[in-house]
Design an enzyme around this catalytic site. Sequence first.
Site, PDB file in Angstrom:
ATOM      1  N   ILE A 169       0.888  -1.160   0.000  1.00  0.00           N
ATOM      2  CA  ILE A 169       0.000   0.000   0.000  1.00  0.00           C
ATOM      3  C   ILE A 169       0.923   1.207   0.000  1.00  0.00           C
ATOM      4  CG2 ILE A 169      -1.736   1.362   1.228  1.00  0.00           C
ATOM      5  CD1 ILE A 169      -2.822  -1.225   2.413  1.00  0.00           C
ATOM      6  N   ALA A 170       0.813   2.017  -1.024  1.00  0.00           N
ATOM      7  CA  ALA A 170       1.658   3.205  -1.152  1.00  0.00           C
ATOM      8  C   ALA A 170       0.764   4.404  -1.442  1.00  0.00           C
ATOM      9  CB  ALA A 170       2.680   3.029  -2.268  1.00  0.00           C
ATOM     10  N   VAL A 171       0.902   5.446  -0.642  1.00  0.00           N
ATOM     11  CA  VAL A 171       0.155   6.685  -0.834  1.00  0.00           C
ATOM     12  C   VAL A 171       1.177   7.814  -0.884  1.00  0.00           C
ATOM     13  CG1 VAL A 171      -1.553   8.266   0.143  1.00  0.00           C
ATOM     14  CG2 VAL A 171      -1.870   5.784   0.369  1.00  0.00           C
ATOM     15  N   ARG A 209      -2.868  11.101   5.376  1.00  0.00           N
ATOM     16  CA  ARG A 209      -3.856  11.543   6.368  1.00  0.00           C
ATOM     17  C   ARG A 209      -5.165  11.999   5.747  1.00  0.00           C
ATOM     18  NH1 ARG A 209      -0.558   9.032   8.743  1.00  0.00           N
ATOM     19  NH2 ARG A 209       1.018   9.833  10.160  1.00  0.00           N
ATOM     20  N   ARG A 210      -5.492  11.454   4.573  1.00  0.00           N
ATOM     21  CA  ARG A 210      -6.768  11.778   3.920  1.00  0.00           C
ATOM     22  C   ARG A 210      -7.654  10.550   3.757  1.00  0.00           C
ATOM     23  NH1 ARG A 210      -4.684  15.217  -1.217  1.00  0.00           N
ATOM     24  NH2 ARG A 210      -3.341  16.654  -0.100  1.00  0.00           N
ATOM     25  N   GLY A 211      -7.247   9.424   4.330  1.00  0.00           N
ATOM     26  CA  GLY A 211      -8.053   8.211   4.240  1.00  0.00           C
ATOM     27  C   GLY A 211      -7.791   7.361   3.019  1.00  0.00           C
ATOM     28  N   GLY A 240      -5.054   5.484   2.223  1.00  0.00           N
ATOM     29  CA  GLY A 240      -4.524   4.175   2.615  1.00  0.00           C
ATOM     30  C   GLY A 240      -5.595   3.300   3.237  1.00  0.00           C
ATOM     31  N   GLU A 251       3.265  -7.449   6.070  1.00  0.00           N
ATOM     32  CA  GLU A 251       4.478  -7.074   6.789  1.00  0.00           C
ATOM     33  C   GLU A 251       4.556  -5.558   6.798  1.00  0.00           C
ATOM     34  OE1 GLU A 251       7.481  -8.828   4.394  1.00  0.00           O
ATOM     35  OE2 GLU A 251       7.140 -10.830   5.179  1.00  0.00           O
ATOM     36  N   ASN A 290       6.988   2.015  11.671  1.00  0.00           N
ATOM     37  CA  ASN A 290       5.910   2.716  10.971  1.00  0.00           C
ATOM     38  C   ASN A 290       4.653   2.662  11.847  1.00  0.00           C
ATOM     39  OD1 ASN A 290       4.002   3.775   9.248  1.00  0.00           O
ATOM     40  ND2 ASN A 290       4.740   2.664   7.455  1.00  0.00           N
ATOM     41  N   TYR A 310      -3.583  -0.728  10.708  1.00  0.00           N
ATOM     42  CA  TYR A 310      -3.828  -2.167  10.566  1.00  0.00           C
ATOM     43  C   TYR A 310      -4.513  -2.734  11.807  1.00  0.00           C
ATOM     44  CZ  TYR A 310      -0.610  -1.641   6.628  1.00  0.00           C
ATOM     45  OH  TYR A 310      -0.001  -1.238   5.476  1.00  0.00           O
TER      46      TYR A 310
END
Length: 148
Positions: free
Chosen positions: A73-75, A81-83, A85, A107, A112, A119
Amino acid sequence: MDMFRPASTQDLHVLRGLETACFGRDAWGEEALRGELDGVPDTRYVLVAEQGDDVIGYASLLAMAETADVQRIAVHPQAWRRGVGRSLLSALLDEARRRGCGEALLEVRADNHGAIKLYEEFGFAPLARRPGYYDAGNVDAVVLRLEL
């Protein structure tokens, strides 16, 4: 965020840019990204998040038999902080359930804390730790599991 759409090989350049912006020296190269896309739809599910004409994030799922593995998952940092992810993770888990998976694994870097908190909000729990997995052996990975 305007929408999600399936990723394609035309997105390789922008996905590579997201990798570099998000993961630095742990970024996947074009070959790894192409491997994810080549597995669609048999074993992979890859989405991009768009805002206007810009791809601001992407996510990849490996789903085989009973287990789904959240691969990435990459944003883009400017969209944090905008939802984005959270929405990408939700879409991956929905797809894992649709494919009949009974569990999801992932993983994450032990340092982080924002991602780990996200999660855990979804119900993931620690399963194992991989010492020195990230950042040339300097940062552990935490393996998390969610029963679907």
